[in-house]
Design a protein around this motif. Sequence first.
Motif, PDB file in Angstrom:
ATOM      1  N   MET A  18       0.841  -1.178   0.000  1.00 57.21           N
ATOM      2  CA  MET A  18       0.000   0.000   0.000  1.00 57.21           C
ATOM      3  C   MET A  18       0.885   1.240   0.000  1.00 57.21           C
ATOM      4  SD  MET A  18      -2.984   1.233   2.675  1.00 57.21           S
ATOM      5  CE  MET A  18      -3.681  -0.378   2.690  1.00 57.21           C
ATOM      6  N   LYS A  19       0.533   2.178  -0.854  1.00 53.81           N
ATOM      7  CA  LYS A  19       1.287   3.426  -0.949  1.00 53.81           C
ATOM      8  C   LYS A  19       0.539   4.543  -0.242  1.00 53.81           C
ATOM      9  CE  LYS A  19       3.234   2.311  -5.446  1.00 53.81           C
ATOM     10  NZ  LYS A  19       3.315   2.684  -6.859  1.00 53.81           N
ATOM     11  N   ASP A  20       1.252   5.356   0.527  1.00 51.69           N
ATOM     12  CA  ASP A  20       0.667   6.543   1.153  1.00 51.69           C
ATOM     13  C   ASP A  20       0.697   7.694   0.157  1.00 51.69           C
ATOM     14  OD1 ASP A  20       0.138   5.318   3.584  1.00 51.69           O
ATOM     15  OD2 ASP A  20       2.036   5.922   4.472  1.00 51.69           O
ATOM     16  N   ILE A  69      -6.837   0.563  -7.248  1.00 53.60           N
ATOM     17  CA  ILE A  69      -6.931   0.577  -8.703  1.00 53.60           C
ATOM     18  C   ILE A  69      -6.299  -0.714  -9.203  1.00 53.60           C
ATOM     19  CG2 ILE A  69      -6.278   1.749 -10.843  1.00 53.60           C
ATOM     20  CD1 ILE A  69      -6.124   4.349  -9.202  1.00 53.60           C
ATOM     21  N   ASP A  70      -7.120  -1.579  -9.777  1.00 54.38           N
ATOM     22  CA  ASP A  70      -6.651  -2.874 -10.281  1.00 54.38           C
ATOM     23  C   ASP A  70      -5.830  -3.622  -9.234  1.00 54.38           C
ATOM     24  OD1 ASP A  70      -7.928  -2.336 -12.686  1.00 54.38           O
ATOM     25  OD2 ASP A  70      -6.129  -1.467 -13.579  1.00 54.38           O
ATOM     26  N   GLY A  71      -6.284  -3.567  -7.975  1.00 54.71           N
ATOM     27  CA  GLY A  71      -5.640  -4.306  -6.896  1.00 54.71           C
ATOM     28  C   GLY A  71      -4.517  -3.564  -6.190  1.00 54.71           C
ATOM     29  N   GLU A  72      -4.038  -2.468  -6.744  1.00 53.12           N
ATOM     30  CA  GLU A  72      -2.993  -1.677  -6.085  1.00 53.12           C
ATOM     31  C   GLU A  72      -3.665  -0.678  -5.145  1.00 53.12           C
ATOM     32  OE1 GLU A  72       1.008   0.913  -7.075  1.00 53.12           O
ATOM     33  OE2 GLU A  72      -0.357   0.429  -8.711  1.00 53.12           O
ATOM     34  N   GLU A  73      -3.263  -0.703  -3.866  1.00 54.61           N
ATOM     35  CA  GLU A  73      -3.924   0.131  -2.873  1.00 54.61           C
ATOM     36  C   GLU A  73      -3.150   1.398  -2.564  1.00 54.61           C
ATOM     37  OE1 GLU A  73      -4.705  -2.380   0.520  1.00 54.61           O
ATOM     38  OE2 GLU A  73      -6.634  -2.946  -0.335  1.00 54.61           O
ATOM     39  N   PHE A  74      -3.924   2.469  -2.327  1.00 51.39           N
ATOM     40  CA  PHE A  74      -3.365   3.777  -1.990  1.00 51.39           C
ATOM     41  C   PHE A  74      -4.088   4.296  -0.753  1.00 51.39           C
ATOM     42  CE2 PHE A  74      -3.242   3.139  -6.555  1.00 51.39           C
ATOM     43  CZ  PHE A  74      -1.918   3.423  -6.856  1.00 51.39           C
ATOM     44  N   HIS A  75      -3.319   4.739   0.230  1.00 46.05           N
ATOM     45  CA  HIS A  75      -3.873   5.292   1.470  1.00 46.05           C
ATOM     46  C   HIS A  75      -3.700   6.799   1.454  1.00 46.05           C
ATOM     47  CE1 HIS A  75      -3.270   6.340   5.868  1.00 46.05           C
ATOM     48  NE2 HIS A  75      -4.546   6.017   5.772  1.00 46.05           N
ATOM     49  N   MET A  76      -4.798   7.523   1.604  1.00 43.78           N
ATOM     50  CA  MET A  76      -4.746   8.986   1.588  1.00 43.78           C
ATOM     51  C   MET A  76      -4.311   9.481   2.959  1.00 43.78           C
ATOM     52  SD  MET A  76      -5.713   9.399  -1.466  1.00 43.78           S
ATOM     53  CE  MET A  76      -5.315   7.735  -1.907  1.00 43.78           C
ATOM     54  N   THR A  77      -3.301  10.329   2.968  1.00 42.46           N
ATOM     55  CA  THR A  77      -2.790  10.896   4.225  1.00 42.46           C
ATOM     56  C   THR A  77      -2.843  12.410   4.137  1.00 42.46           C
ATOM     57  OG1 THR A  77      -0.493  10.980   3.440  1.00 42.46           O
ATOM     58  CG2 THR A  77      -1.204   8.951   4.528  1.00 42.46           C
ATOM     59  N   GLY A  78      -2.753  13.077   5.283  1.00 39.80           N
ATOM     60  CA  GLY A  78      -2.682  14.536   5.296  1.00 39.80           C
ATOM     61  C   GLY A  78      -1.316  14.991   4.805  1.00 39.80           C
ATOM     62  N   ALA A  79      -1.261  16.233   4.366  1.00 42.80           N
ATOM     63  CA  ALA A  79       0.005  16.771   3.836  1.00 42.80           C
ATOM     64  C   ALA A  79       0.991  17.059   4.944  1.00 42.80           C
ATOM     65  CB  ALA A  79      -0.271  18.042   3.055  1.00 42.80           C
TER      66      ALA A  79
END
Length: 70
Positions: free
Chosen positions: A1-3, A60-70
């Motif tokens: 998972m990418k931040d 997106i197509d199994g790749e996960e993204f975690h939304m973080t604050g700036a």
Amino acid sequence: MKDIPIDGDYIQRDQFLKKLDYISSGGETGAFLEGHTITLNGNKDHEKRKKIRKDDIRSIDGEEFHMTGA
């Protein structure tokens, strides 16, 4: 998972896709959504201007993204 850092309270889906270089303009959003499996917090989602907020998890197509604050 990418931040993924976002400024403010949210980022719209088309802005998110541009930030990740999946699309180059908002006009490409619809075609991109049709050709990919996309979820928001585990639920299928294809709303073009969906607001993505801090701590949401976008896939997106199994790749996960975690939304973080700036």
